[in-house]
Motif scaffolding. Structure first.
Motif, PDB file in Angstrom:
ATOM      1  N   HIS A  78      -0.002   8.509   5.583  1.00 43.26           N
ATOM      2  CA  HIS A  78      -1.233   7.418   5.857  1.00 43.26           C
ATOM      3  C   HIS A  78      -1.058   6.548   4.503  1.00 43.26           C
ATOM      4  CE1 HIS A  78      -5.479   6.704   7.289  1.00 43.26           C
ATOM      5  NE2 HIS A  78      -5.192   5.783   6.426  1.00 43.26           N
ATOM      6  N   HIS A  80      -1.546   2.041   3.516  1.00 41.19           N
ATOM      7  CA  HIS A  80      -1.711   0.832   3.835  1.00 41.19           C
ATOM      8  C   HIS A  80      -0.994  -0.390   2.972  1.00 41.19           C
ATOM      9  CE1 HIS A  80      -4.967   1.746   6.680  1.00 41.19           C
ATOM     10  NE2 HIS A  80      -5.422   2.581   5.637  1.00 41.19           N
ATOM     11  N   ASP A 327      -3.390   7.792   1.668  1.00 40.70           N
ATOM     12  CA  ASP A 327      -4.396   6.365   1.889  1.00 40.70           C
ATOM     13  C   ASP A 327      -3.947   5.409   0.701  1.00 40.70           C
ATOM     14  OD1 ASP A 327      -6.065   5.072   3.481  1.00 40.70           O
ATOM     15  OD2 ASP A 327      -7.604   6.026   3.088  1.00 40.70           O
TER      16      ASP A 327
END
Ligand SMILES: [Zn+2]
Length: 431
Positions: A78, A80, A327
């Motif tokens: 995960h 971004h 994240d």
């Protein structure tokens, strides 16, 4: 860190004095891997020092120094890429500057590669920057660093009124869901990301912002993604949101704050994976940015973090497929280093190093849909590998300085996209 490209057109013999092999990361000595056509073709133990001469075989011999341990590359389930892990505002302001954005993405991928990460799954951004990073950045742009494989979700599926406008533009009515997902599929996404809740409040214990989509909405997302052969990752915090996403049939729960034990058991029964992403909350606890007047000094973020960590062992022992995702890109979570930080949180949850390593390799490969390719040292898989000094089963800190990374490479497709020029993808195709 040395990057070693293993050309699928060549044959190699790779000798490791120590290696972590198979799904259980069994520690074995004097391992010889033969690599042909970009895959591990043979794996055997050989008497120490008794290396093949290489004469006649045409295979190139690569010998790891004593003290090095060969293991599967790490995977971050995960991230971004569109966010830099420092400033959300600066990240977003970069989105309209093609040059600045591209050089930043190159830095993020280099950081991931240097941390021994061979594959990442991107949780989306409303500009589809993650898709551009997958398709447009050639290996040579990364200055000798082999590009990690990118599993893209493009932009998240969400209601316009729900949390996460930076993750996806969203649909105005649930009836638009099929076309939204078809547009993502046409754009070439690897998985679908759905927003099933907002963010955890750092001001009030137990509160999660945002609304939970209706069961029919989530079911429609899963139905249409499945129909197109796409797995679904669900951003879900609060027990109710996690339950509803699991009942709708998603493949993985991302975050999952406040998930109760019976919900985790339901995940195990339904083989829904969990990517708990502790790092962003741990960073929040350390970051004054989040600590407003209410939460400052209250220990609230620490409490949320500790409770989350405490559930790891329960989940694992209940049979939940436990992955590891940092994240990275969220404030305080850097690309590359974020995964090591996440793994150290698992250690705080008293998970054995072997379980932590399995989460970040084989389990993550399954979550990314790549278990037929990477995540384990076994015959038939790609040699996506790293070498570290010492034994990571004894000491996870060995992962802080990955010595070598092997990869067969992930070359970009012929599709050319600009980084910032993707607006209209969803709306355009929905007319
Ligand atoms: Zn995320």
């Amino acid at each position: 860190m040395h990057s070693i490209y293993l050309s699928p057109g060549s044959s190699y013999c790779l000798y490791a004095p120590t290696a972590l092999t198979g799904p259980e990361l069994k520690l074995e000595n004097n391992i010889l891997l033969t690599i042909e056509n970009g895959r591990i073709a043979g794996l055997k133990t050989i008497p120490s020092g008794n290396l093949p001469g290489g004469a006649g075989s045409g295979a190139q011999l690569i010998k790891l120094d004593r003290g090095l341990t060969l293991m599967p590359s790490l995977i971050d389930a995960h991230v971004h890429l569109a966010l830099d892990g420092v400033s959300f505002k600066d990240s977003v302001s970069r989105w309209d500057n093609e040059e600045a954005l591209q050089s930043r993405i190159i830095k993020e991928l280099q950081a991931a590669a240097a941390a021994g990460i061979g594959a990442i799954r991107d949780g989306g951004d409303c500009r589809n920057i993650n898709l551009s990073a997958r398709d447009n950045l050639d290996e040579e742009r990364l200055s000798g660093i082999l590009k990690p494989r990118i599993i893209s979700t493009g932009e998240a599926v969400r209601s316009e009124n729900a949390y996460g406008s930076f993750l996806g533009r969203g649909y105005s009515k649930p009836v638009e869901i099929p076309a939204y997902i078809e547009a993502l599929h046409a754009a070439g996404v690897d998985q679908v990301k759905v927003i099933a809740s907002g963010l955890v409040s750092f001001n009030e214990y137990g509160r999660v912002e945002g609304k939970i989509p209706a069961p029919e909405e989530l079911e429609a997302v899963v139905f249409h993604a499945r129909r197109l052969g796409l797995k679904v990752m669900a951003h879900a915090s609060s027990d109710a949101a996690v339950k509803r996403a699991v009942q709708a049939g998603v493949d993985s729960i991302e975050h999952g704050y406040y998930a109760e034990k019976d919900t985790l058991q339901m995940m195990a029964e339904n083989q829904v994976a969990w990517v708990p992403t502790i790092a962003p909350v741990a960073a929040g606890a350390a970051n004054s940015l989040f600590n407003d007047e209410v939460s400052r000094g209250s220990g609230l973020i620490e409490k949320i973090c500790e409770e989350h960590i405490e559930k790891l062992r329960f989940a694992l022992h209940s049979g939940v497929i436990l992955g590891a995702g940092s994240d990275a890109g969220a404030p305080g979570v850097k690309h590359g280093a974020g995964l090591i930080a996440e793994m150290s949180m698992y250690a705080r949850g008293a998970l054995a190093n072997r379980s932590i390593l399995k989460a970040a390799t084989a389990a993550n490969a399954q979550i990314l849909g790549l278990d037929g390719d990477i995540g384990t040292i076994r015959c038939g898989l790609k040699p996506e590998l790293i070498a570290v000094r010492g034994n990571p089963l004894h000491d996870l800190a060995t992962l802080k300085q990955v010595q070598m990374r092997f990869s067969t490479g992930h070359f970009s497709s012929a599709v050319k996209r600009t980084f910032s020029g993707r607006a209209g993808l969803i709306q355009g195709s929905m007319g």
